[in-house]
Write a protein that holds these residues in place. Structure first.
Motif, PDB file in Angstrom:
ATOM      1  N   GLY A  89      30.514  47.296  29.910  1.00  0.00           N
ATOM      2  CA  GLY A  89      30.906  46.351  30.948  1.00  0.00           C
ATOM      3  C   GLY A  89      31.818  46.987  31.977  1.00  0.00           C
ATOM      4  N   TYR A  90      32.464  46.131  32.767  1.00  0.00           N
ATOM      5  CA  TYR A  90      33.362  46.579  33.826  1.00  0.00           C
ATOM      6  C   TYR A  90      34.762  46.022  33.589  1.00  0.00           C
ATOM      7  N   VAL A  91      35.754  46.691  34.161  1.00  0.00           N
ATOM      8  CA  VAL A  91      37.118  46.166  34.101  1.00  0.00           C
ATOM      9  C   VAL A  91      37.110  44.776  34.742  1.00  0.00           C
ATOM     10  N   PRO A  92      37.552  43.743  34.027  1.00  0.00           N
ATOM     11  CA  PRO A  92      37.531  42.385  34.599  1.00  0.00           C
ATOM     12  C   PRO A  92      38.318  42.329  35.906  1.00  0.00           C
ATOM     13  N   PHE A  93      37.795  41.577  36.864  1.00  0.00           N
ATOM     14  CA  PHE A  93      38.432  41.496  38.174  1.00  0.00           C
ATOM     15  C   PHE A  93      39.889  41.058  38.055  1.00  0.00           C
ATOM     16  N   GLU A  94      40.155  40.089  37.177  1.00  0.00           N
ATOM     17  CA  GLU A  94      41.521  39.582  37.040  1.00  0.00           C
ATOM     18  C   GLU A  94      42.462  40.605  36.401  1.00  0.00           C
ATOM     19  N   ASP A  95      41.901  41.665  35.797  1.00  0.00           N
ATOM     20  CA  ASP A  95      42.729  42.720  35.203  1.00  0.00           C
ATOM     21  C   ASP A  95      42.921  43.912  36.135  1.00  0.00           C
ATOM     22  N   LEU A  96      42.246  43.917  37.281  1.00  0.00           N
ATOM     23  CA  LEU A  96      42.469  44.985  38.250  1.00  0.00           C
ATOM     24  C   LEU A  96      43.873  44.836  38.840  1.00  0.00           C
ATOM     25  N   PRO A  97      44.538  45.930  39.212  1.00  0.00           N
ATOM     26  CA  PRO A  97      45.896  45.829  39.769  1.00  0.00           C
ATOM     27  C   PRO A  97      45.940  44.885  40.969  1.00  0.00           C
ATOM     28  N   HIS A  98      46.875  43.935  40.942  1.00  0.00           N
ATOM     29  CA  HIS A  98      47.009  42.996  42.057  1.00  0.00           C
ATOM     30  C   HIS A  98      48.390  42.353  42.026  1.00  0.00           C
ATOM     31  N   VAL A  99      48.794  41.818  43.166  1.00  0.00           N
ATOM     32  CA  VAL A  99      50.074  41.119  43.258  1.00  0.00           C
ATOM     33  C   VAL A  99      50.011  40.167  44.449  1.00  0.00           C
ATOM     34  N   LEU A 100      50.677  39.035  44.329  1.00  0.00           N
ATOM     35  CA  LEU A 100      50.809  38.074  45.423  1.00  0.00           C
ATOM     36  C   LEU A 100      52.291  37.804  45.637  1.00  0.00           C
ATOM     37  N   ASN A 101      52.736  37.960  46.873  1.00  0.00           N
ATOM     38  CA  ASN A 101      54.126  37.716  47.261  1.00  0.00           C
ATOM     39  C   ASN A 101      55.128  38.446  46.366  1.00  0.00           C
ATOM     40  N   PRO A 102      55.081  39.776  46.352  1.00  0.00           N
ATOM     41  CA  PRO A 102      56.006  40.544  45.512  1.00  0.00           C
ATOM     42  C   PRO A 102      57.448  40.404  45.993  1.00  0.00           C
TER      43      PRO A 102
END
Length: 500
Positions: free
Chosen positions: A184-197
């Motif tokens: 499979g692929y790295v789940p989208f929600e587990d890819l590095p991300h941030v909102l309003n750091p």
């Protein structure tokens, strides 16, 4: 604009999807992630190559004939044979043995999806949820995405379909056992991300903002984990901003200070004061007595500093005399930057340098290796001609008459934010007044060498300036040279029915 779209940005010619752009609600930018989206699988084939082995069972290879049309020549036909993993690519591999057979498993071949679907959704989105919903459909090539919207939200998200591998990273996978398949692929929600750091800004200079705690291998080939020389300086500038304006972003765009060279020279000066530098290293430092840390053309100090930065990149290694420092700070530019920040901060607070003898060995080695490289003339050679559409290594220009002389640029170093040779596109979006936005595409808006717009952005490129890039139809029409209405198939059909 049209239908559900009112968007501006940049795309590959002929493609409707904007990789970078903005609409009246939000804006986004992207830099290359360089993730590895493909693997070679070593296959076991029958003697006549008509079958392949997989989990102790022989299966027939699938063959198709591809016809490649060649201008002024006869068409070329090639036969493509496939296994369960993808097409056999032996004939394209250098160094493969006669009995070795390899297939290519690649996201773009495996998945019957296109990144256009995701980009179209991003282009018509109005908030972070809609935007990331579209981004989740984006599969390749891998990118870092930065985001801002009219509600004041900022965010970052990695976007790519990155395989989860069960085999050995960086080596061909064993294809006949079934034991090294993708899972499979790295789940989208587990890819590095941030909102309003809490940092108050988001930025990308091709660096991956995760550490060794991150559970997945993103197999990146651009930038690396941690900071690089450009991201180090970019974060430094953004962290010192009290107010973000079009003017301040334009200044950041033209920044050519090498923060990593500056900090390295500060450390070298501290070691010089402690009599820990060699005579040759001490002599070289005299070159920088009045240098302003800018990597500009026609500057001996800048050329030597650039060579120092390049030499630093692979200078911390666990199998060398720098092993102590490499184990403590890591390797690559991320390790260099972590080291420099740590030891300079320690000296500022406590007036001391831990591991000063090891630091002296490292600094002396970097300076002496860089000096040898300068003597051998291995410093950067700047291109003099811009070759038209030579996108593959070793291929000549497809239209030599369209080649252009390289203009005189201020900063060509890839280790600066400005980095004019790598400046493929620039946009500065004013979300408080969308028609106040600016952009430019060097060296020209058109890819057609017959167009007057083929080379019309060079003056902006040289100066580091931008041009007006409004979004509303009223403002766009002020710059219009030609208006062409393209009838849709729906309109044509309706007109035909009405006529009947």
């Amino acid at each position: 604009s049209g239908g559900n779209y009112n968007v501006r940005g940049i795309c590959v010619a002929g493609s409707p999807g904007f990789l970078i752009g903005w609409n009246e609600y939000l804006a986004w930018g992207a830099t290359a992630l360089g993730s590895d989206n493909g693997d070679l699988f070593q296959e076991r084939l029958s003697e006549d190559r008509s079958e392949f082995l997989f989990k102790d069972v022989w299966y027939p290879t699938q063959s198709t004939t591809e016809v490649i049309n060649v201008r002024n020549e006869e068409p070329v036909e090639i036969t493509v044979s496939k296994t369960i993993h993808g097409p056999l690519v032996d004939s394209f591999l250098k160094g493969a043995g006669r009995a070795e057979n390899f297939s290519l498993k690649y996201v773009a071949i495996d998945e019957m999806k296109t990144p256009i679907t995701g980009m179209l959704s991003m282009m018509r989105s109005r908030n972070w949820e809609e935007f990331t919903g579209g981004l989740s459909d984006y599969m390749f090539p891998g990118i870092h995405v930065v985001y801002a919207d009219v509600s004041g939200n900022i965010g970052y998200h990695t976007a790519a379909a990155i395989p989860i591998r069960s085999g050995r990273l960086g080596l061909p996978q064993i294809g006949w056992t079934g034991g090294e398949e993708w899972i499979g692929y790295v789940p989208f929600e587990d890819l590095p991300h941030v909102l309003n750091p809490s940092l108050g800004f988001v930025a990308s200079a091709n660096h991956l903002p995760v550490g060794d705690w991150y559970p997945y291998s993103l197999t990146i080939g651009t930038g690396g984990t941690g900071h690089n020389p450009r991201s180090m300086r970019l974060y430094e500038l953004l962290d010192n901003q009290n107010d973000f304006t079009l003017s301040s972003f334009s200044e950041i765009h033209r920044d050519n200070v090498s923060a990593i060279a500056r900090d390295f020279l500060d450390l070298a000066d501290l070691l010089l004061q402690r009599n820990l530098l060699s005579q040759s290293s001490s002599r070289l430092l005299n070159v920088f007595s009045d240098w302003d840390y800018r990597l500009v053309e026609n500057s001996r100090a800048a050329d030597i500093a650039e060579t120092l930065v390049q030499t630093m990149h692979r200078s911390l290694r666990v199998d060398s005399s720098t092993a102590t420092l490499a184990s403590k700070y890591g390797g690559g530019h991320a390790g260099n930057i972590f080291l420099l920040r740590s030891v300079l901060s320690e000296n500022e607070i406590y007036g001391m340098l831990t591991d000063e003898e090891e630091l002296a060995v490292w600094v002396n080695q970097v300076i002496e290796t860089a000096t040898a490289n300068i003597r051998e003339g291995t410093s950067q050679v700047r291109p003099l001609v811009m070759v038209y559409q030579a996108n593959l290594e070793g291929f000549p220009s497809i239209l030599p008459n369209a080649n252009r002389i390289m203009p005189s640029l201020t900063t060509t170093s890839a280790n600066t934010i400005w980095s004019q040779l790598g400046n493929s596109y620039t946009q500065v979006v004013d979300l408080s007044n969308i028609d106040n936005s600016r952009a430019f595409l060097p060296p020209g808006i058109s890819e057609d060498p017959r167009s007057p717009h083929f080379f019309d952005q060079v003056a902006l490129w040289v100066a580091g300036e931008t041009r007006p890039a409004p979004l509303s139809r009223e403002e766009v029409m002020k710059y219009a040279e030609l208006v062409r209405i393209l009838p849709s198939s729906v309109t044509e059909k309706s007109d035909k029915v009405g006529a009947e």
